[in-house]
Design a protein around this motif. Structure first.
Motif, PDB file in Angstrom:
ATOM      1  N   LEU A   1      -2.108  -4.437   7.750  1.00 20.43           N
ATOM      2  CA  LEU A   1      -1.441  -4.066   8.999  1.00 20.43           C
ATOM      3  C   LEU A   1      -2.278  -3.002   9.709  1.00 20.43           C
ATOM      4  CD1 LEU A   1       0.970  -4.366  10.902  1.00 20.43           C
ATOM      5  CD2 LEU A   1       2.144  -2.606   9.560  1.00 20.43           C
ATOM      6  N   MET A   2      -2.706  -3.327  10.923  1.00 21.36           N
ATOM      7  CA  MET A   2      -3.642  -2.480  11.656  1.00 21.36           C
ATOM      8  C   MET A   2      -2.966  -1.305  12.350  1.00 21.36           C
ATOM      9  SD  MET A   2      -6.122  -5.349  13.292  1.00 21.36           S
ATOM     10  CE  MET A   2      -7.508  -4.226  13.480  1.00 21.36           C
ATOM     11  N   ASP A   3      -3.720  -0.220  12.456  1.00 18.16           N
ATOM     12  CA  ASP A   3      -3.323   0.995  13.155  1.00 18.16           C
ATOM     13  C   ASP A   3      -4.170   1.092  14.428  1.00 18.16           C
ATOM     14  OD1 ASP A   3      -4.229   4.183  13.288  1.00 18.16           O
ATOM     15  OD2 ASP A   3      -2.097   3.864  12.925  1.00 18.16           O
ATOM     16  N   GLU A   4      -3.704   1.891  15.387  1.00 22.35           N
ATOM     17  CA  GLU A   4      -4.450   2.069  16.640  1.00 22.35           C
ATOM     18  C   GLU A   4      -5.916   2.449  16.427  1.00 22.35           C
ATOM     19  OE1 GLU A   4      -2.248   5.029  18.812  1.00 22.35           O
ATOM     20  OE2 GLU A   4      -1.270   3.497  20.008  1.00 22.35           O
ATOM     21  N   SER A   5      -6.201   3.117  15.333  1.00 27.01           N
ATOM     22  CA  SER A   5      -7.578   3.540  15.078  1.00 27.01           C
ATOM     23  C   SER A   5      -8.515   2.358  14.809  1.00 27.01           C
ATOM     24  CB  SER A   5      -7.624   4.510  13.894  1.00 27.01           C
ATOM     25  OG  SER A   5      -7.241   3.852  12.700  1.00 27.01           O
ATOM     26  N   HIS A   6      -7.982   1.161  14.663  1.00 25.87           N
ATOM     27  CA  HIS A   6      -8.775  -0.027  14.341  1.00 25.87           C
ATOM     28  C   HIS A   6      -9.045  -0.929  15.535  1.00 25.87           C
ATOM     29  CE1 HIS A   6      -6.922   0.881  10.314  1.00 25.87           C
ATOM     30  NE2 HIS A   6      -8.213   1.011  10.107  1.00 25.87           N
ATOM     31  N   LEU A   7      -8.943  -0.395  16.753  1.00 27.59           N
ATOM     32  CA  LEU A   7      -9.110  -1.253  17.929  1.00 27.59           C
ATOM     33  C   LEU A   7     -10.488  -1.900  17.985  1.00 27.59           C
ATOM     34  CD1 LEU A   7      -7.223   0.807  20.643  1.00 27.59           C
ATOM     35  CD2 LEU A   7      -6.455  -1.232  19.416  1.00 27.59           C
ATOM     36  N   GLY A   8     -11.532  -1.184  17.638  1.00 29.27           N
ATOM     37  CA  GLY A   8     -12.876  -1.763  17.626  1.00 29.27           C
ATOM     38  C   GLY A   8     -12.992  -2.885  16.619  1.00 29.27           C
ATOM     39  N   LEU A   9     -12.358  -2.702  15.478  1.00 27.81           N
ATOM     40  CA  LEU A   9     -12.362  -3.725  14.437  1.00 27.81           C
ATOM     41  C   LEU A   9     -11.589  -4.962  14.890  1.00 27.81           C
ATOM     42  CD1 LEU A   9     -13.414  -4.196  11.570  1.00 27.81           C
ATOM     43  CD2 LEU A   9     -11.257  -3.273  10.729  1.00 27.81           C
ATOM     44  N   LEU A  10     -10.510  -4.752  15.621  1.00 28.26           N
ATOM     45  CA  LEU A  10      -9.726  -5.884  16.125  1.00 28.26           C
ATOM     46  C   LEU A  10     -10.596  -6.790  16.990  1.00 28.26           C
ATOM     47  CD1 LEU A  10      -7.145  -7.480  16.577  1.00 28.26           C
ATOM     48  CD2 LEU A  10      -6.534  -5.832  18.380  1.00 28.26           C
TER      49      LEU A  10
ATOM     50  N   GLU B   1       0.420   6.525   3.048  1.00 25.42           N
ATOM     51  CA  GLU B   1       1.566   7.410   3.214  1.00 25.42           C
ATOM     52  C   GLU B   1       1.379   8.409   4.340  1.00 25.42           C
ATOM     53  OE1 GLU B   1       3.215   8.924  -0.418  1.00 25.42           O
ATOM     54  OE2 GLU B   1       2.801   7.042  -1.455  1.00 25.42           O
ATOM     55  N   SER B   2       0.152   8.827   4.617  1.00 28.05           N
ATOM     56  CA  SER B   2      -0.055   9.787   5.698  1.00 28.05           C
ATOM     57  C   SER B   2       0.218   9.143   7.059  1.00 28.05           C
ATOM     58  CB  SER B   2      -1.466  10.371   5.657  1.00 28.05           C
ATOM     59  OG  SER B   2      -2.430   9.359   5.862  1.00 28.05           O
ATOM     60  N   LEU B   3      -0.093   7.857   7.218  1.00 30.98           N
ATOM     61  CA  LEU B   3       0.191   7.167   8.477  1.00 30.98           C
ATOM     62  C   LEU B   3       1.625   6.665   8.550  1.00 30.98           C
ATOM     63  CD1 LEU B   3      -3.060   5.076   9.030  1.00 30.98           C
ATOM     64  CD2 LEU B   3      -2.373   7.167  10.196  1.00 30.98           C
ATOM     65  N   ALA B   4       2.258   6.445   7.405  1.00 29.23           N
ATOM     66  CA  ALA B   4       3.621   5.917   7.379  1.00 29.23           C
ATOM     67  C   ALA B   4       4.624   6.902   7.977  1.00 29.23           C
ATOM     68  CB  ALA B   4       4.024   5.545   5.953  1.00 29.23           C
ATOM     69  N   VAL B   5       4.277   8.194   8.015  1.00 30.25           N
ATOM     70  CA  VAL B   5       5.168   9.208   8.580  1.00 30.25           C
ATOM     71  C   VAL B   5       5.319   9.001  10.086  1.00 30.25           C
ATOM     72  CG1 VAL B   5       5.431  11.688   8.985  1.00 30.25           C
ATOM     73  CG2 VAL B   5       4.582  10.863   6.790  1.00 30.25           C
TER      74      VAL B   5
END
Length: 176
Positions: free
Chosen positions: A80-89, A151-155
């Protein structure tokens, strides 16, 4: 466009237009072939299936290069992608960037399932329990063997969403 105009279009056009209105999270489905080569693609057609047993599903077009890999090995991982992965997307959305998808700084090797994306909100490493063909796709139902939870991003998660034919993002609101 007026509702009546949409109704008078061919079914394939109206169905496509209606699906553009469904917000969906963006995941990378990854797998490792028998020779150890990593494969992957961006998907919005993935999600949880059951808590007992823990299971996920992903629908993969049978023309996609990852399809025969999952079918042959019986494993896949949903990242599951996070905003920080836009380049990877972008790299996973374009076949001409296929050779740029799996850079060592972005991935962790797993056993059979497939690579796990570093910094993903979560990853589900799955064994295919069933596969069903429907239309142009195969729906792979996978039993979850391992969950990698960031867990740090799940918050305060910020998943990438796909809506109306373009990327969107949403950050969770703080709990009151």
């Amino acid at each position: 466009m007026a509702a009546q105009e949409l109704i008078n279009k061919p079914m394939s056009d109206t169905f496509r237009a209606s699906m553009r209105l469904v917000a969906a999270s963006v995941s990378l489905v990854t797998a490792r072939d028998a020779g150890g080569v990593w494969h992957g693609m961006a998907v919005t057609s993935a999600g949880s299936l059951s808590m007992d047993p823990p299971s996920m599903m992903v629908a993969v077009n049978r023309t996609a290069s990852i399809h025969p890999v999952i079918a042959a090995t019986g494993y896949f991982t949903l990242n599951l992608m996070d905003e920080s992965h836009l380049g990877l997307l972008e790299r996973f959305s374009r076949s001409d960037m296929r050779d740029q998808r799996f850079t060592p700084e972005d991935w962790i090797s797993t056993g059979n399932g497939g690579p796990v994306l570093k910094g993903a909100l979560c990853a589900h490493v799955c064994t295919v329990a069933e596969a069903h063909e429907f239309g142009t796709h195969t729906v792979f139902f996978g039993r979850v063997n391992e969950v990698v939870l960031n867990e740090s991003l799940a918050v305060n998660p910020a998943p990438i969403l796909w809506l109306n034919g373009k990327r969107n993002s949403v950050a969770a609101q703080p709990k009151l």
